[in-house]
Design an enzyme around this catalytic site. Structure first.
Site, PDB file in Angstrom:
ATOM      1  N   HIS A  20       0.840  -1.207   0.000  1.00 23.08           N
ATOM      2  CA  HIS A  20       0.000   0.000   0.000  1.00 23.08           C
ATOM      3  C   HIS A  20       0.874   1.255   0.000  1.00 23.08           C
ATOM      4  O   HIS A  20       0.602   2.221  -0.719  1.00 23.08           O
ATOM      5  CB  HIS A  20      -0.883   0.055   1.252  1.00 23.08           C
ATOM      6  CG  HIS A  20      -1.930  -1.017   1.356  1.00 23.08           C
ATOM      7  ND1 HIS A  20      -2.064  -1.843   2.443  1.00 23.08           N
ATOM      8  CD2 HIS A  20      -2.935  -1.379   0.498  1.00 23.08           C
ATOM      9  CE1 HIS A  20      -3.094  -2.658   2.265  1.00 23.08           C
ATOM     10  NE2 HIS A  20      -3.634  -2.405   1.094  1.00 23.08           N
ATOM     11  N   LYS A  44     -15.870  -7.321   4.252  1.00 17.39           N
ATOM     12  CA  LYS A  44     -14.792  -8.006   4.972  1.00 17.39           C
ATOM     13  C   LYS A  44     -14.941  -7.809   6.482  1.00 17.39           C
ATOM     14  O   LYS A  44     -15.394  -6.771   6.935  1.00 17.39           O
ATOM     15  CB  LYS A  44     -13.436  -7.448   4.533  1.00 17.39           C
ATOM     16  CG  LYS A  44     -13.146  -7.685   3.069  1.00 17.39           C
ATOM     17  CD  LYS A  44     -11.777  -7.155   2.694  1.00 17.39           C
ATOM     18  CE  LYS A  44     -11.534  -7.313   1.208  1.00 17.39           C
ATOM     19  NZ  LYS A  44     -10.262  -6.721   0.775  1.00 17.39           N
ATOM     20  N   ARG A  93      -1.804  -5.579  -8.779  1.00 15.70           N
ATOM     21  CA  ARG A  93      -0.639  -6.449  -8.571  1.00 15.70           C
ATOM     22  C   ARG A  93      -0.489  -7.470  -9.679  1.00 15.70           C
ATOM     23  O   ARG A  93       0.583  -7.728 -10.165  1.00 15.70           O
ATOM     24  CB  ARG A  93      -0.782  -7.197  -7.243  1.00 15.70           C
ATOM     25  CG  ARG A  93      -0.553  -6.334  -6.056  1.00 15.70           C
ATOM     26  CD  ARG A  93      -1.149  -6.939  -4.834  1.00 15.70           C
ATOM     27  NE  ARG A  93      -2.606  -6.901  -4.918  1.00 15.70           N
ATOM     28  CZ  ARG A  93      -3.414  -7.048  -3.894  1.00 15.70           C
ATOM     29  NH1 ARG A  93      -2.912  -7.293  -2.711  1.00 15.70           N
ATOM     30  NH2 ARG A  93      -4.711  -6.982  -4.035  1.00 15.70           N
ATOM     31  N   SER A 131      -2.826  -7.863   2.640  1.00 14.55           N
ATOM     32  CA  SER A 131      -3.002  -7.846   4.096  1.00 14.55           C
ATOM     33  C   SER A 131      -3.308  -9.246   4.630  1.00 14.55           C
ATOM     34  O   SER A 131      -2.849  -9.619   5.710  1.00 14.55           O
ATOM     35  CB  SER A 131      -4.136  -6.893   4.471  1.00 14.55           C
ATOM     36  OG  SER A 131      -3.857  -5.599   4.000  1.00 14.55           O
TER      37      SER A 131
END
Ligand code: ADP
Length: 162
Positions: A20, A44, A93, A131
């Protein structure tokens, strides 16, 4: 006439990682102002509370002069409009990120045509990082120093030894 462009970088940041921060650094070099904003109401279930995540975000962006931390609950485009932001930053990514990110970007474009989503690629050493994987390693007491800030490493350690 020079433009004063504000970009927002939304996410769950549970917790913020060096991936990040790589994206934040790139955004801060391109745009006048960057607001790193925590999306409160996502599907989430976060490990860290809102305040814990904000504290780690503040600590991580402290060194950038044009980066701020915020949080919002509701529609991202409403938050963007109320902060006069015309750019949404997302990190890409791998191809696996693409479908979800593309769908979100198109939906946001439908909702607010004046706001543009900009995708930034991190340094390739962070392309495998998210994460969730950091939390999995921390849970089993693996070394996470290369993936997160010192504060985040300490907080993860606390969570999993408490
Ligand atoms: P979300 O729940 O919205 O995916 P995250 O906090 O996990 O929130 O991620 C926020 C944004 O940062 C997303 O665009 C995600 O693709 C990007 N991101 C997460 N980790 C990395 C990384 N290692 N490198 C580049 N971008 C990343």
């Amino acid at each position: 006439m020079s433009k004063n462009i504000t970009a927002i970088y939304p996410g769950t940041f549970d917790p913020i990682t060096l991936g990040h921060i790589d994206i934040i650094n790139r955004a801060a070099n391109i745009f006048d102002n960057v607001i790193v904003t925590l999306a409160v109401n996502t599907a989430k279930k976060p490990l860290f509370t809102l305040d814990e995540r904000l504290e780690m975000m503040h600590d991580a962006v402290d060194r950038f002069e044009n980066v701020w931390v915020a949080h919002f609950d509701g529609l991202l485009v409403d938050f963007a409009r109320s902060n006069n932001a015309c750019v949404i930053i997302r990190g890409l990514r791998a191809i696996s990120d693409f479908e979800y990110e593309f769908q979100m970007a198109l939906m946001n474009k439908k909702l607010a045509g004046e706001i543009t989503t900009v995708f930034l690629m991190p340094n390739e050493k962070y392309t495998y990082l998210n994460s969730t994987i950091v939390k999995s390693v921390a849970k089993f007491h693996g070394n996470i120093d290369a993936f997160v800030t010192k504060l985040v490493a300490a907080k993860l350690h606390q969570k999993f030894t408490a």
